[in-house]
Design a protein around this motif. Structure first.
Motif, PDB file in Angstrom:
ATOM      1  N   UNK A 264     -17.147  30.881 -69.827  1.00  0.00           N
ATOM      2  CA  UNK A 264     -16.580  29.717 -70.514  1.00  0.00           C
ATOM      3  C   UNK A 264     -15.092  29.582 -70.240  1.00  0.00           C
ATOM      4  N   UNK A 265     -14.594  28.357 -70.360  1.00  0.00           N
ATOM      5  CA  UNK A 265     -13.162  28.102 -70.215  1.00  0.00           C
ATOM      6  C   UNK A 265     -12.445  28.085 -71.567  1.00  0.00           C
ATOM      7  N   UNK A 266     -13.215  28.122 -72.650  1.00  0.00           N
ATOM      8  CA  UNK A 266     -12.559  28.203 -73.945  1.00  0.00           C
ATOM      9  C   UNK A 266     -13.207  27.355 -75.003  1.00  0.00           C
ATOM     10  N   UNK A 267     -12.731  27.497 -76.251  1.00  0.00           N
ATOM     11  CA  UNK A 267     -13.301  26.762 -77.378  1.00  0.00           C
ATOM     12  C   UNK A 267     -12.770  25.343 -77.473  1.00  0.00           C
ATOM     13  N   UNK A 268     -13.393  24.561 -78.325  1.00  0.00           N
ATOM     14  CA  UNK A 268     -12.944  23.189 -78.587  1.00  0.00           C
ATOM     15  C   UNK A 268     -12.379  23.027 -79.997  1.00  0.00           C
ATOM     16  N   UNK A 269     -12.682  23.990 -80.885  1.00  0.00           N
ATOM     17  CA  UNK A 269     -12.244  23.858 -82.273  1.00  0.00           C
ATOM     18  C   UNK A 269     -12.005  25.238 -82.851  1.00  0.00           C
ATOM     19  N   UNK A 270     -10.949  25.368 -83.673  1.00  0.00           N
ATOM     20  CA  UNK A 270     -10.584  26.665 -84.230  1.00  0.00           C
ATOM     21  C   UNK A 270     -10.182  26.533 -85.687  1.00  0.00           C
ATOM     22  N   UNK A 271     -10.534  27.551 -86.459  1.00  0.00           N
ATOM     23  CA  UNK A 271     -10.091  27.620 -87.848  1.00  0.00           C
ATOM     24  C   UNK A 271      -9.871  29.083 -88.207  1.00  0.00           C
ATOM     25  N   UNK A 272      -8.766  29.369 -88.917  1.00  0.00           N
ATOM     26  CA  UNK A 272      -8.414  30.752 -89.197  1.00  0.00           C
ATOM     27  C   UNK A 272      -7.838  30.905 -90.594  1.00  0.00           C
ATOM     28  N   UNK A 273      -7.989  32.109 -91.118  1.00  0.00           N
ATOM     29  CA  UNK A 273      -7.380  32.462 -92.395  1.00  0.00           C
ATOM     30  C   UNK A 273      -6.957  33.915 -92.316  1.00  0.00           C
ATOM     31  N   UNK A 274      -6.193  34.357 -93.304  1.00  0.00           N
ATOM     32  CA  UNK A 274      -5.731  35.739 -93.306  1.00  0.00           C
ATOM     33  C   UNK A 274      -4.527  35.881 -94.212  1.00  0.00           C
ATOM     34  N   UNK A 275      -3.739  36.910 -93.980  1.00  0.00           N
ATOM     35  CA  UNK A 275      -2.554  37.105 -94.798  1.00  0.00           C
ATOM     36  C   UNK A 275      -1.978  38.483 -94.642  1.00  0.00           C
ATOM     37  N   UNK A 276      -0.857  38.716 -95.325  1.00  0.00           N
ATOM     38  CA  UNK A 276      -0.248  40.043 -95.393  1.00  0.00           C
ATOM     39  C   UNK A 276      -0.856  40.751 -96.592  1.00  0.00           C
ATOM     40  N   UNK A 277      -1.754  41.685 -96.319  1.00  0.00           N
ATOM     41  CA  UNK A 277      -2.497  42.338 -97.391  1.00  0.00           C
ATOM     42  C   UNK A 277      -1.962  43.728 -97.722  1.00  0.00           C
ATOM     43  N   UNK A 278      -1.309  44.378 -96.791  1.00  0.00           N
ATOM     44  CA  UNK A 278      -0.861  45.751 -97.030  1.00  0.00           C
ATOM     45  C   UNK A 278       0.539  46.021 -96.495  1.00  0.00           C
ATOM     46  N   UNK A 279       0.822  45.628 -95.246  1.00  0.00           N
ATOM     47  CA  UNK A 279       2.087  45.973 -94.589  1.00  0.00           C
ATOM     48  C   UNK A 279       3.173  44.970 -94.972  1.00  0.00           C
ATOM     49  N   UNK A 280       3.569  45.001 -96.245  1.00  0.00           N
ATOM     50  CA  UNK A 280       4.564  44.063 -96.767  1.00  0.00           C
ATOM     51  C   UNK A 280       5.948  44.692 -96.623  1.00  0.00           C
ATOM     52  N   UNK A 281       6.406  44.739 -95.366  1.00  0.00           N
ATOM     53  CA  UNK A 281       7.655  45.433 -95.028  1.00  0.00           C
ATOM     54  C   UNK A 281       8.710  44.504 -94.451  1.00  0.00           C
ATOM     55  N   UNK A 282       8.550  43.209 -94.670  1.00  0.00           N
ATOM     56  CA  UNK A 282       9.499  42.235 -94.142  1.00  0.00           C
ATOM     57  C   UNK A 282       8.991  41.466 -92.954  1.00  0.00           C
ATOM     58  N   UNK A 283       7.878  41.886 -92.393  1.00  0.00           N
ATOM     59  CA  UNK A 283       7.296  41.177 -91.244  1.00  0.00           C
ATOM     60  C   UNK A 283       6.812  39.791 -91.660  1.00  0.00           C
ATOM     61  N   UNK A 284       6.680  38.890 -90.686  1.00  0.00           N
ATOM     62  CA  UNK A 284       6.144  37.560 -90.984  1.00  0.00           C
ATOM     63  C   UNK A 284       4.841  37.283 -90.225  1.00  0.00           C
TER      64      UNK A 284
END
Length: 446
Positions: A264-284
């Motif tokens: 394949x050459x790639x997707x046509x649609x994307x959806x994502x979720x997530x977050x900073x759950x543990x490594x809350x050390x100033x990273x973004x």
């Protein structure tokens, strides 16, 4: 019949064939490069001597006929260590332009932070050098067309560093899928979980980190100007100004593998979720990300990265088809087959006995009971690479073969852009809290 012995034999032949270019006679690169004879050394330079850059170089130098001549990095301690590793005659500098000006450099490894990939790679190609560029190929979407066009205009070889596409395990998976081993593909699930500080990019900062030992302005490049910050310098993957988060670091490998195996050459649609759950050390950059993608070939891809998974680090794929599954785990491929029944079955228990009898008779006329010996095989087959096998080595072998032969690499700039472009859709969806549409042919957001 497919078994481990036949798999290893076939994979060895395939690898030998793909790497035969190293045996060619004297070859001339595109204008700007020096002539390389088949029995001569390819003169290599490293741009970005961090963890990945030094690791890449160690593997690259295992390939016969390759010699390291120069190293560039913004931290003096890594330049000093490069001489400790590879000899005092290795030229070192904080300014990679000095390396590109050298006529004795044939190829470079670009292992800088992501925000330098496009600039370093295009500068190198314009200087007549072939390029092995670490993944993700891009940091911004505008980087992709620039790298692709520069490669086309200069005629230089560029290989992107997602080494799985050179793996004999992934090649075997590609062949099995094409042969119909699991029927019609409908879903791919992939993961790359970690459970350690190092896995979450919490790298050690040296005691001498300062503006004297670190070229902070050069490191920043196009990133926002801020006062010297040793954590940003040595743990740059934590910040989107320099890195591309879990999508650019790890999802891109999963996309490269998926695209290589499926074609394949790639997707046509994307959806994502997530977050900073543990490594809350100033990273973004989030430490947990889940994403779903639609593919025009008729399958879905689900991806997961979790830096706080509570268990062992693990990476792998599960390809699900109409007649079985194919799992990639480490250096093995496992195919589990469950061929579909010819008929739909009968749900007639609530009908009158006479009607049940008539339905059974009609059903067996349409779907005769097969002889047990004619039934397709069920069960599991496993294909395993030999102990110590390294796709990292094969990826560099492929690259240096192309440097000599001028034949295409397995992961050129177009492939690299399609993998990285798809991966970074996850960041866009996460940041915008919306579905993102992508044109895999034109390689652009729509």
């Amino acid at each position: 019949m497919l078994n481990r012995r036949n798999f290893l034999r076939a994979a060895s032949v395939a690898t030998a064939g793909s790497l035969a270019g190293v045996r060619l006679n004297a070859l001339t690169g595109a204008e700007g490069g020096r002539k390389i004879a088949a029995n001569d050394h390819i003169q290599l330079a490293l741009i970005g001597a961090g963890i990945q850059g030094q690791g890449d170089t160690k593997v690259a130098l295992e390939v016969p006929g390759v010699k390291l001549v120069a190293v560039a990095d913004c931290y003096q301690g890594r330049l000093d260590h490069s001489k400790e590793l590879w000899g005092n005659d290795v030229f070192t500098t904080r300014d990679y332009a000095e390396i590109l000006a050298r006529t004795d450099v044939d190829a470079v490894i670009v292992a800088t932070p992501d925000h330098w990939h496009m600039k370093a790679a295009t500068d190198a190609m314009k200087a007549g050098k072939d390029v092995y560029c670490e993944k993700p190929m891009i940091h911004l979407y505008s980087d992709g067309p620039e790298i692709i066009e520069t490669a086309r205009a200069t005629g230089r070889i560029i290989q992107i560093g997602s080494q799985r596409v050179s793996s004999k395990i992934y090649l075997k998976a590609k062949e099995l899928l094409a042969a119909g081993a699991i029927g019609e593909l409908n879903m791919v699930s992939a993961r790359w979980d970690r459970n350690s500080a190092m896995g979450a990019w919490d790298y050690t900062v040296p005691l001498d980190a300062s503006t004297e030992t670190c070229d902070w302005p050069r490191f920043l490049g196009t990133a926002p100007a801020i006062p010297f910050n040793p954590e940003h310098f040595f743990q740059w993957r934590k910040w989107k100004a320099y890195g591309s988060g879990v999508a650019g670091d790890l999802f891109v490998h999963l996309f490269s593998g998926t695209h290589f195996i499926t074609g394949s050459k790639g997707p046509t649609r994307a959806m994502a979720t997530g977050g900073l759950r543990f490594w809350k050390d100033g990273r973004d950059a989030p430490d947990v990300m889940l994403a779903l993608f639609d593919y025009p070939e008729g399958f879905n891809l689900s991806l997961r990265v979790n830096f706080v998974n509570g268990g062992e680090d693990n990476e792998g794929f599960l390809f699900t088809g109409s007649e079985g599954t194919m799992e990639i785990a480490g250096n093995s491929v496992i195919v589990s087959r469950q061929p579909r029944e010819k008929g739909p079955g009968l749900s007639i228990g609530t009908y009158a006995d006479a009607m049940q009898g008539r339905l059974i008779e009609e059903y067996h006329k349409k779907y005769p009971i097969p002889h047990p010996m004619s039934l397709p095989p069920l069960g599991e087959d496993k294909y395993v690479a030999e102990p110590g096998y390294s796709d990292h080595y094969d990826h560099f072998y492929n690259f240096f073969s192309s440097v000599r032969s001028r034949k295409p690499v397995v992961e050129d700039a177009v492939f690299g852009f399609r993998a990285a472009g798809a991966a970074l859709l996850s960041n866009l969806s996460y940041e915008k809290d919306s579905i993102i549409h992508w044109d895999p042919e034109a390689m652009k957001i729509v």
